[in-house]
Write a protein that holds these residues in place. Structure first.
Motif, short mmCIF file in Angstrom:
data_model
loop_
_atom_site.label_atom_id
_atom_site.label_comp_id
_atom_site.label_asym_id
_atom_site.label_seq_id
_atom_site.Cartn_x
_atom_site.Cartn_y
_atom_site.Cartn_z
N LYS A 132 25.57 34.94 81.16
CA LYS A 132 25.90 33.57 80.73
C LYS A 132 24.67 32.90 80.12
O LYS A 132 24.78 32.10 79.20
CB LYS A 132 26.36 32.73 81.93
N ILE A 133 23.51 33.21 80.64
CA ILE A 133 22.28 32.56 80.17
C ILE A 133 21.59 33.40 79.09
O ILE A 133 21.11 32.88 78.10
CB ILE A 133 21.33 32.29 81.36
N PHE A 134 21.59 34.72 79.29
CA PHE A 134 20.95 35.63 78.34
C PHE A 134 21.94 36.73 77.93
O PHE A 134 21.87 37.85 78.46
CB PHE A 134 19.70 36.27 78.96
N LYS A 174 14.90 30.22 80.02
CA LYS A 174 15.67 30.04 78.79
C LYS A 174 15.03 28.98 77.88
O LYS A 174 15.01 29.13 76.66
CB LYS A 174 17.10 29.63 79.17
N LYS A 175 14.52 27.93 78.51
CA LYS A 175 13.94 26.83 77.73
C LYS A 175 12.62 27.24 77.07
O LYS A 175 12.19 26.62 76.12
CB LYS A 175 13.64 25.63 78.67
N LYS A 176 11.99 28.29 77.60
CA LYS A 176 10.63 28.61 77.14
C LYS A 176 10.54 29.74 76.14
O LYS A 176 9.48 30.01 75.60
CB LYS A 176 9.76 28.97 78.36
N ILE A 177 11.66 30.47 75.93
CA ILE A 177 11.56 31.61 75.01
C ILE A 177 12.60 31.52 73.90
O ILE A 177 13.55 30.73 74.00
CB ILE A 177 11.66 32.97 75.76
N SER A 178 12.43 32.32 72.87
CA SER A 178 13.37 32.23 71.74
C SER A 178 14.27 33.46 71.69
O SER A 178 13.99 34.48 72.33
CB SER A 178 12.60 32.09 70.43
N THR A 179 15.32 33.37 70.90
CA THR A 179 16.30 34.48 70.85
C THR A 179 15.74 35.70 70.12
O THR A 179 16.33 36.77 70.20
CB THR A 179 17.61 34.01 70.16
N SER A 180 14.61 35.53 69.42
CA SER A 180 14.04 36.70 68.72
C SER A 180 13.26 37.60 69.69
O SER A 180 12.87 38.70 69.35
CB SER A 180 13.13 36.23 67.59
N GLN A 181 13.03 37.12 70.90
CA GLN A 181 12.27 37.92 71.87
C GLN A 181 13.20 38.83 72.67
O GLN A 181 14.27 38.39 73.10
CB GLN A 181 11.49 36.98 72.81
N GLN A 182 12.76 40.07 72.84
CA GLN A 182 13.57 41.01 73.64
C GLN A 182 13.38 40.71 75.12
O GLN A 182 12.24 40.57 75.56
CB GLN A 182 13.07 42.43 73.42
N ILE A 183 14.48 40.65 75.85
CA ILE A 183 14.32 40.36 77.28
C ILE A 183 15.05 41.37 78.16
O ILE A 183 16.19 41.71 77.88
CB ILE A 183 14.72 38.89 77.61
N THR A 184 14.33 41.81 79.18
CA THR A 184 14.92 42.71 80.18
C THR A 184 14.85 41.98 81.51
O THR A 184 13.78 41.50 81.91
CB THR A 184 14.10 44.02 80.26
N ILE A 185 16.00 41.85 82.16
CA ILE A 185 16.03 41.11 83.44
C ILE A 185 16.31 42.07 84.59
O ILE A 185 17.31 42.81 84.56
CB ILE A 185 17.07 39.98 83.39
N ILE A 186 15.41 42.05 85.55
CA ILE A 186 15.54 42.93 86.71
C ILE A 186 15.84 42.05 87.92
O ILE A 186 14.97 41.29 88.37
CB ILE A 186 14.24 43.75 86.94
#
Ligand SMILES: Cc1cc2nc3c(=O)[nH]c(=O)nc-3n(C[C@H](O)[C@H](O)[C@H](O)COP(=O)(O)O)c2cc1C
Length: 168
Positions: free
Chosen positions: A98-100, A64-76
């Motif tokens: 809660k985090i993403f 969370k600390k290393k990326i921005s909200t403009s980046q698309q994230i997929t969590i597996i």
């Protein structure tokens, strides 16, 4: 679109899923503590594979600390919980949200070998297995059945690399 794969694993099963996925799609891949900040910041899409311990996906706070909200994230998430264990799966997904809150989520089943466990982990496995044995068969969650097997026969392996096909 630049996509990268990041993974967090303790015993290797999540790494196997992540490496297979990255190879198939020809994406760069980094273990979560090794990802260069500039690569992370410049990726438009991040596929994050993380193993689940005590209901939580490894490494999400650091990510969370290393990326921005403009980046698309997929969590597996990778764990012994199966898709039938709906409450457990919901707990994992709630923790991720809660985090993403914007993340796309998938869940895969991993593996566990008693030989790889540290002493405190062995004790947890023993405790869960003991509690599970007191339950009637129809009450047991798939994760509890799996933990019983680890305690009794030493290992379980539910890795299915074909499941990676659904992750886009
Ligand atoms: C101490 C301990 C706690 C665990 N907690 C969970 C859990 O809460 N939910 C789950 O689905 N799996 C849980 N597991 C199983 C692991 O997530 C599973 O073995 C996974 O494949 C491990 O990933 P790794 O090999 O990448 O470390 C736990 C395993 C251990 C040893």
């Amino acid at each position: 679109m630049t996509s990268i794969v990041i993974y967090a694993t303790k015993k290797g099963s999540t790494g196997l899923y992540a490496k297979t996925f990255a190879e198939k799609n020809d994406y760069q891949i980094f273990e979560y503590t090794q990802a260069p900040p500039e690569e992370l910041a410049s990726a438009e899409k991040i596929f994050y594979f993380g193993s689940v311990y005590a209901g939580n996906v490894l490494g999400l706070d650091e990510l969370k600390k290393k990326i921005s909200t403009s980046q698309q994230i997929t969590i597996i998430s990778v764990g012994l919980t199966s898709k039938n264990d709906q409450e457990k799966l919901a707990e994992i997904h709630n923790g991720i949200m809660k985090i993403f809150p914007e993340a796309k989520m998938f869940h895969l089943r991993g593996r566990l070998e008693k030989e790889q466990l540290k002493l405190p982990e062995k004790l947890i496995v023993k405790m869960i297995s003991k509690a599970s044995k007191k339950k009637a068969a129809h009450e047991k969650l798939n994760i509890e059945e799996a933990i019983e097997k680890v305690a009794d026969i030493g290992s379980v392996d539910y890795i299915n690399l074909e499941e990676l096909e659904i992750i886009k």
